[in-house]
Enzyme design. Sequence first.
Site, PDB file in Angstrom:
ATOM      1  N   GLU A 193       9.366   2.146  -1.389  1.00  0.00           N
ATOM      2  CA  GLU A 193       9.532   1.494  -1.196  1.00  0.00           C
ATOM      3  C   GLU A 193      10.077   0.052  -2.355  1.00  0.00           C
ATOM      4  O   GLU A 193      10.654  -0.123  -3.015  1.00  0.00           O
ATOM      5  CB  GLU A 193       8.231   0.920  -0.581  1.00  0.00           C
ATOM      6  CG  GLU A 193       8.415  -1.181  -0.315  1.00  0.00           C
ATOM      7  CD  GLU A 193       6.791  -0.980   0.325  1.00  0.00           C
ATOM      8  OE1 GLU A 193       7.314  -1.955   1.677  1.00  0.00           O
ATOM      9  OE2 GLU A 193       6.044  -1.087   0.197  1.00  0.00           O
ATOM     10  N   LYS A 219      -2.715  -5.380 -11.022  1.00  0.00           N
ATOM     11  CA  LYS A 219      -2.082  -6.692 -10.423  1.00  0.00           C
ATOM     12  C   LYS A 219      -2.689  -7.266 -11.415  1.00  0.00           C
ATOM     13  O   LYS A 219      -2.275  -8.665 -11.806  1.00  0.00           O
ATOM     14  CB  LYS A 219      -2.927  -6.688  -9.115  1.00  0.00           C
ATOM     15  CG  LYS A 219      -1.330  -5.955  -7.768  1.00  0.00           C
ATOM     16  CD  LYS A 219      -0.301  -6.695  -8.033  1.00  0.00           C
ATOM     17  CE  LYS A 219       0.310  -7.378  -7.348  1.00  0.00           C
ATOM     18  NZ  LYS A 219       1.665  -8.101  -6.625  1.00  0.00           N
ATOM     19  N   TYR A 245      -5.474  -0.365  -7.499  1.00  0.00           N
ATOM     20  CA  TYR A 245      -3.966  -1.097  -6.765  1.00  0.00           C
ATOM     21  C   TYR A 245      -4.289  -2.525  -7.315  1.00  0.00           C
ATOM     22  O   TYR A 245      -3.800  -3.139  -8.784  1.00  0.00           O
ATOM     23  CB  TYR A 245      -3.158  -1.006  -5.637  1.00  0.00           C
ATOM     24  CG  TYR A 245      -1.921  -2.095  -5.540  1.00  0.00           C
ATOM     25  CD1 TYR A 245      -1.184  -1.558  -6.289  1.00  0.00           C
ATOM     26  CD2 TYR A 245      -1.964  -2.766  -5.234  1.00  0.00           C
ATOM     27  CE1 TYR A 245      -0.290  -2.157  -6.273  1.00  0.00           C
ATOM     28  CE2 TYR A 245      -0.992  -3.529  -5.336  1.00  0.00           C
ATOM     29  CZ  TYR A 245       0.294  -3.510  -5.853  1.00  0.00           C
ATOM     30  OH  TYR A 245       1.324  -4.035  -5.394  1.00  0.00           O
ATOM     31  N   ASP A 274       1.366   6.790  -4.798  1.00  0.00           N
ATOM     32  CA  ASP A 274       1.692   5.412  -5.660  1.00  0.00           C
ATOM     33  C   ASP A 274       1.131   5.526  -7.135  1.00  0.00           C
ATOM     34  O   ASP A 274       0.633   4.255  -7.445  1.00  0.00           O
ATOM     35  CB  ASP A 274       1.137   4.545  -4.953  1.00  0.00           C
ATOM     36  CG  ASP A 274       2.096   4.203  -4.068  1.00  0.00           C
ATOM     37  OD1 ASP A 274       2.569   5.281  -3.009  1.00  0.00           O
ATOM     38  OD2 ASP A 274       1.238   3.056  -2.385  1.00  0.00           O
ATOM     39  N   GLU A 311       8.247  -1.832  -8.974  1.00  0.00           N
ATOM     40  CA  GLU A 311       6.805  -1.651  -9.224  1.00  0.00           C
ATOM     41  C   GLU A 311       7.084  -0.380  -9.634  1.00  0.00           C
ATOM     42  O   GLU A 311       6.159   0.307 -11.259  1.00  0.00           O
ATOM     43  CB  GLU A 311       5.496  -1.146  -8.228  1.00  0.00           C
ATOM     44  CG  GLU A 311       5.208  -3.036  -8.089  1.00  0.00           C
ATOM     45  CD  GLU A 311       3.837  -2.758  -6.747  1.00  0.00           C
ATOM     46  OE1 GLU A 311       3.128  -3.042  -6.918  1.00  0.00           O
ATOM     47  OE2 GLU A 311       4.147  -1.906  -6.146  1.00  0.00           O
TER      48      GLU A 311
END
Length: 1021
Positions: free
Chosen positions: A561, A413, A409, A484, A565
């Site tokens: 959520e 980013k 993750y 995710d 993304e």
Amino acid sequence: MHPPIPPSPHAHRRSPRGRLAGFAAAVVVALGSGVLAVAVTGTAQAATVGAGSYTETLPAGAKLPAGCGNMSANPRQYLTPNAPAGPVPTNDWWSSLLFKKGDDCNFSQALFAGPAAYRPVASGLGLSYQTDAAISGSATGLGEYHFPYAQHVVVGVAGLNAAQSLVDGWSDWTVTPSWSDGARTMKATIGHGLPLSYYQVTGGDALLTVTGPPTAWQNSGNRIGFSIGGHDYVAYGPAGSTWTLSGNTIRSSLAGKGYFSVAVLPTLSSAATADKVALADTYGQYAQNHVTGTRMSYTYNQAAGTVNTTYAFTTVAREGSATGTVIALYPHQWRYLTGSTPLSRTYVSPRGAMKIVTGASFQTSMRYTGVLPELPAVGDSSGADLSTVTTFLNNELNNPADFRGDDTYWTGKGLGRAARIAEIADQLNITSVRDSALNVIRTRLTDWFTASAGKSSRVFYYDRNWGTLIGYPASYASDEDLNDHHFHYGYFVAAAATLAKFDPAWAARGQYGGMVDLLIRDANNYDRGDTRFPYLRDFDIYEGHDWASGHGAFGAGNNQESSSEGQNFANALIQWGQATGDSAVRDAGIWLHTTQAAAINEYWFDVRNENFPASWGHNYSAIVWGSGGAYATWFSGDHAMVVGINMLPMTGGQLYLGDYPESVKATYAELVRNNGGEPTAWRDMLWQYLALGDPDAALAKFRANSSYTSEEGESKAHTFHWLRNLAALGQVDTGVTANHPLAKVFSKNGAKTYVASNITNAALTVTYSDGRTLSVPAGRTVASGATNWSGGNATGGGTTTTPPTTPPTSSPTPTPTTCAGGALLSQGRTATASSVEAGYPADLAVDGNASTRWSSTFADPQWLQVDLGSAQALGRVELSWEAAYAKAYRIETSTNGTAWTTAATVTAGTGGNVTHAVSGTARYVRMSGTERGTPYGYSLFEFKVFGCAGGTTPPTTPPTTAPTTAPTPTPTATTDAWAPNTAYAVGRIVTYNGVRYRCLQAHTSLTGWEPPNVPALWATS
């Protein structure tokens, strides 16, 4: 998910009986991970994909997906033998039935299908339909709304007492749970948009156990209608059957036929009996048409700028010969419905009103209004603002990624941050900063895409049991819960797309492009024929958005959520597909992006104020649950983060957030109200969002306070660039589309600016739906209209052909003269296509076998091309059409695969065998179809190119019909037989069960990847 700064104690799915950060959830039960850590020592075996590689041995100390029982090693333990072969689906609305985890290892958590919810129990399947929301929290603080599961009926078999429920099958949005106690069995098929549920039973009478005494308002013949809890249900038995109501139970022998269905009606408790009976009659026409499968198909009409989707239902008539069923549509579907008229009744659901149609399918048509690699520098390319953004960019020269962690993750980013900086620096010709950012992206991606002996960090591992690719170090349970993947990998793919525009050699399939493709396929496999990964793992096809949790084992169902993304992943596919010439990936990204943009505006932002419960008090939901929504996050109670989590990362793929500017301003105003003033955290993200509704106000906020701390994936260079240029461009204009995927229109004070980005090395002309045209030179982004600007230097992308695996031993000198052509130049050469129908790849049109064929998806336009290996003097092209022929098409030639010359044009084709005389010298030849002659795709048995040099002598005339049997392939040596755990190069020929196959992509084969099972890797030869 998105913790504020690493290392953070907060995780997306973190602890048993976890709670949303800062808010004790009154309804949601966030079941824990039940982690089983598996440590494996030893040397990892690397499987190559071009120049890249991944490991097939679990790195030391790494965690596998884990759940009840032996899930880590056997994710199929809760499937029946009837379940489909291949990788198991995860991240779905029904995943807790298969990926059992937490408190219920025998059955599942509640399954929110819409309009009904279900929960398996020992005696059968519980049903619930709720029309009243349970609301907790406050309208100015953290809060949630849910339509919780509250059981009304259990459908089962008299005496059934199963130890567990298993999964017997699934399709795009249905699942079939199964029960057995040795003497009795039951199978049920349930799904999104199905008011009817379908049952097959053995060993006893059908039994409906009602929670409290039901009120029967009709019991006639083979159906009974009854009310419980203010809601109405109907049970439909076979012809000749009857139902008996006694106390809390309803029973039928089903006339010995063993099948029935149960419907929930969209009636209110006050409805008249006649109204209920009339609806029961309507539903009864379809009650014995049991749904056995569902399937989505889509087309991107580039010329019209539309995305068209068909949602199809397969039914089996248990009685008679009727087809079709009753279908309930979510708001993002019925708002764009074409060709159907809904009934007057609607269902209540956690997503808003569901409208009803009947039939075997329905279609939607949505506008695709484009994405951009980055906003054009119309406002900060000169004067004081150029000086400002240049200073910000130069500040990033030595640390453009600013990595905050080494897991998938936080690596992603940082890569995303560097990609934004590279895009802006390129527009402004600050090449030192651009190249620094590109070098960081190239170095870090290459490291992650290389597996070596003993490497346990920055490595991807493929688990053949689960059919998943996991990056280690993992984070936020992307390993143990398969959470995710679309969030994490979207950043990787997006950064790779930026790099591909400047370094196409790195992005080629023979280098690292194959690894990028694997990440795409893992998160959302776009190829139904690829059995290595489930189809669209993270995307709920019917609800129109991603789900984050791999198992979904929560009392409120699955959840998502950071919808933004998820959109970052979809946009990454568009950018990567466009940069590499892969239209299948690009079009999948366009479908995902367009569909999900509609869903996000409905279910996260409720832009029309129609979907959220009126008494909830919020006009925005940070988390969408199966049963509702939450104004809260998994990691923080700060209002800035609650709102900002659905905005990051801001890119040219997030412009859909500005489709409803008044909603943007209302959401920002609610944030300020709830926060008690302007936000102090994530101000950059929130200002960038506000700029999509009120760009001048957003820019003023930045200018008044530019000393803020940037969000972890942001830079001040990008924030200023975004705000300054939206202030110049205005708001997005959704009324205009373009025939190019990287194009957008903006409007300020009624004056439009047309923007298009060309990342290829050939000029193009973009046509907009209002008649405006825009000429875009190679590698440039152009803005024209109210504001004008041109810049950019990315001329490496857009390659649409695959280079030969090995160069020819000699390069024949082409002759410039026209030639009748006696030599067949195309047979066995590399063929590519705009799209492929599963099982009919492009190379089958150049394999010399008149019984095999290439076939495209069912859409216009499409193309098939062949790379002759080097420039050749051309003589003629012969086409042998299958029944799915082209009515209108062109034969085109090219020396470089990007600039094309029309050699022949057909406007009234009739199929069959066609010969076209061509001339000149070219390396690439293609058939470019513009209009199909049938409702199906384009399909060619053979695509033959003849010329003067090289090749093999063809038959005097092409065959007029395909042979009735395929020629028997020449057997190869036993050493060429396919074997698992073997590395294969592109072009390698193997045999499997007596059939020859040619390797399409370098890889190491695994058990389950036998050539017939993986058409993405192998084609018959």
